[in-house]
Design a protein around this motif. Structure first.
Motif, PDB file in Angstrom:
ATOM      1  N   LEU A 127     121.123  58.688  85.189  1.00 20.38           N
ATOM      2  CA  LEU A 127     120.194  59.401  86.299  1.00 20.38           C
ATOM      3  C   LEU A 127     120.768  60.803  86.427  1.00 20.38           C
ATOM      4  O   LEU A 127     119.960  61.800  86.286  1.00 20.38           O
ATOM      5  CB  LEU A 127     120.238  58.817  87.803  1.00 20.38           C
ATOM      6  CG  LEU A 127     119.037  59.253  88.719  1.00 20.38           C
ATOM      7  CD1 LEU A 127     118.313  58.087  89.383  1.00 20.38           C
ATOM      8  CD2 LEU A 127     119.911  60.142  89.714  1.00 20.38           C
ATOM      9  N   GLU A 148     118.330  64.298  85.948  1.00 19.51           N
ATOM     10  CA  GLU A 148     118.168  65.217  87.353  1.00 19.51           C
ATOM     11  C   GLU A 148     118.410  66.548  86.752  1.00 19.51           C
ATOM     12  O   GLU A 148     117.638  67.610  87.037  1.00 19.51           O
ATOM     13  CB  GLU A 148     118.569  64.567  88.302  1.00 19.51           C
ATOM     14  CG  GLU A 148     118.858  65.589  89.687  1.00 19.51           C
ATOM     15  CD  GLU A 148     117.555  65.686  90.062  1.00 19.51           C
ATOM     16  OE1 GLU A 148     116.674  64.766  89.850  1.00 19.51           O
ATOM     17  OE2 GLU A 148     117.072  66.984  90.809  1.00 19.51           O
ATOM     18  N   LYS A 165     114.417  57.179  85.624  1.00 15.72           N
ATOM     19  CA  LYS A 165     114.938  58.079  84.550  1.00 15.72           C
ATOM     20  C   LYS A 165     113.839  58.817  83.621  1.00 15.72           C
ATOM     21  O   LYS A 165     114.081  59.147  82.850  1.00 15.72           O
ATOM     22  CB  LYS A 165     115.823  57.473  83.511  1.00 15.72           C
ATOM     23  CG  LYS A 165     116.958  57.084  84.153  1.00 15.72           C
ATOM     24  CD  LYS A 165     118.057  56.115  83.360  1.00 15.72           C
ATOM     25  CE  LYS A 165     119.318  55.746  84.072  1.00 15.72           C
ATOM     26  NZ  LYS A 165     120.073  54.710  83.371  1.00 15.72           N
ATOM     27  N   GLU A 200     114.705  55.040  94.793  1.00 12.18           N
ATOM     28  CA  GLU A 200     115.701  55.930  94.263  1.00 12.18           C
ATOM     29  C   GLU A 200     117.204  55.797  95.131  1.00 12.18           C
ATOM     30  O   GLU A 200     117.193  55.742  96.402  1.00 12.18           O
ATOM     31  CB  GLU A 200     115.013  57.466  94.507  1.00 12.18           C
ATOM     32  CG  GLU A 200     114.126  57.712  93.563  1.00 12.18           C
ATOM     33  CD  GLU A 200     114.411  57.972  92.224  1.00 12.18           C
ATOM     34  OE1 GLU A 200     115.558  58.454  92.248  1.00 12.18           O
ATOM     35  OE2 GLU A 200     113.407  57.551  91.438  1.00 12.18           O
ATOM     36  N   GLY A 251     118.195  53.812  87.965  1.00 18.56           N
ATOM     37  CA  GLY A 251     119.013  55.017  87.657  1.00 18.56           C
ATOM     38  C   GLY A 251     120.606  54.738  87.819  1.00 18.56           C
ATOM     39  O   GLY A 251     121.301  55.391  87.657  1.00 18.56           O
TER      40      GLY A 251
END
Length: 270
Positions: A4, A8, A57, A133, A167
């Motif tokens: 993750l 990001e 992801k 999340e 993630g």
DNA sequence: ATTGACTCCTGATGGC
DNA sequence: TGCCATCAGGAGTCAA
């Protein structure tokens, strides 16, 4: 191996080059990816990119008519370069912009994906059963505690499951369990609320720290071989079988849990 | 319903 | 030096 944080950071790295820009052309050189519908993907052409977002992801390149949904798989990388630069090995998709730049998707192992989400269609199957999340308030110890009751499967497998929380990949699962002093083999249903609170905090912290460190490499996305990589992150157990634990000097042991390599300290983790 | 094995792919690594 | 064989790993699919 993007987890993750890498996804990001990739999002943050490419977004400034894409947002507000119009897609000129999408060239799929290699359709043998995990999932791709090359014809659908073309629907984005000549439309403006409103935003670049992330869910789990998956990276979303959003336009008024739909979104390109991309996954980096195991080895996927994105970079933004001048459109006239030649392709490199494993450059599978090129998204050319009217600015003279292009977004290049490179993926040696081809586990990556590029799908199309139309706003008028139901969500893609792969997006339907995603858990919270990890970096939001929706993810807390109550989520882990409630969903784990009665489960005999190992806590490591449990936190790596996308329906529970998204993630958390192999590396950060190992690291956060170490930081929490929890044996990865322990049955998920036998972990107390108190320990899940600690685990939740460590998952958040380890992910946030990795994103923060990745932020320092953002400029690389504008270079020839955009590489968010693993940064210089210091890993305490992952990949360190046989080494001494930095806390207690006991050996780090490796076992396989759910077909995944797992590392833990024999003394610190119970 | 759950769980585990299997699958895609290439590059890195280790043995000989 | 080269040539295997092995492994890694996200996440869906299939079988038990």
């Amino acid at each position: 191996m993007p987890e993750l944080p890498e996804v990001e950071v990739t999002k943050q790295g490419i977004a400034p080059f894409l947002e507000g820009k119009i897609i000129d052309k999408i060239v799929v050189h290699q359709p043998q990816l995990r999932w791709i519908v090359p014809d659908d993907v073309q629907l984005a052409c000549q439309h403006k990119i409103n935003s670049v977002t992330r869910r789990a992801k998956y990276l979303f390149i959003n336009t008024d008519v739909g979104a390109l949904v991309m996954h980096l798989g195991m080895s996927g990388k994105m970079r933004v370069v001048d459109s006239n630069l030649p392709r490199k090995k494993h450059d599978h998709i090129e998204i050319e912009l009217q600015t003279g730049k292009k977004l290049v998707f490179n993926d040696a192992r081809r586990f990556g994906s590029c799908l199309w989400q139309s706003p008028t269609q139901p969500p893609l199957k792969i997006l339907r059963s995603l858990g919270p999340e990890p970096l939001t308030d929706e993810f807390d110890e109550n989520v882990l505690f409630r969903r784990s009751r009665g489960k005999l499967s190992p806590v490591k497998t449990f936190i790596m499951s996308n329906e529970v929380v998204v993630g958390v990949g192999n590396i950060y699962a190992n690291e956060s369990l170490f930081l929490s002093g929890i044996d990865p083999r322990r049955a998920a249903g036998k972990v107390s609320l108190k320990r899940y609170k600690l685990l939740t905090e460590n998952i958040k912290q380890v992910l946030a720290k990795a994103i923060e460190q990745g932020g320092t490499t953002l400029k690389d996305f504008a270079q020839a071989d955009g590489n968010p990589g693993y940064f210089a992150q210091h890993l305490l157990v992952y990949g360190r079988a046989g080494d001494e634990c930095e806390v207690c000097q006991s050996p780090i042991r490796s076992v396989v849990i759910g077909q995944r390599n797992t590392f833990y300290c024999v003394k610190c983790q119970k």
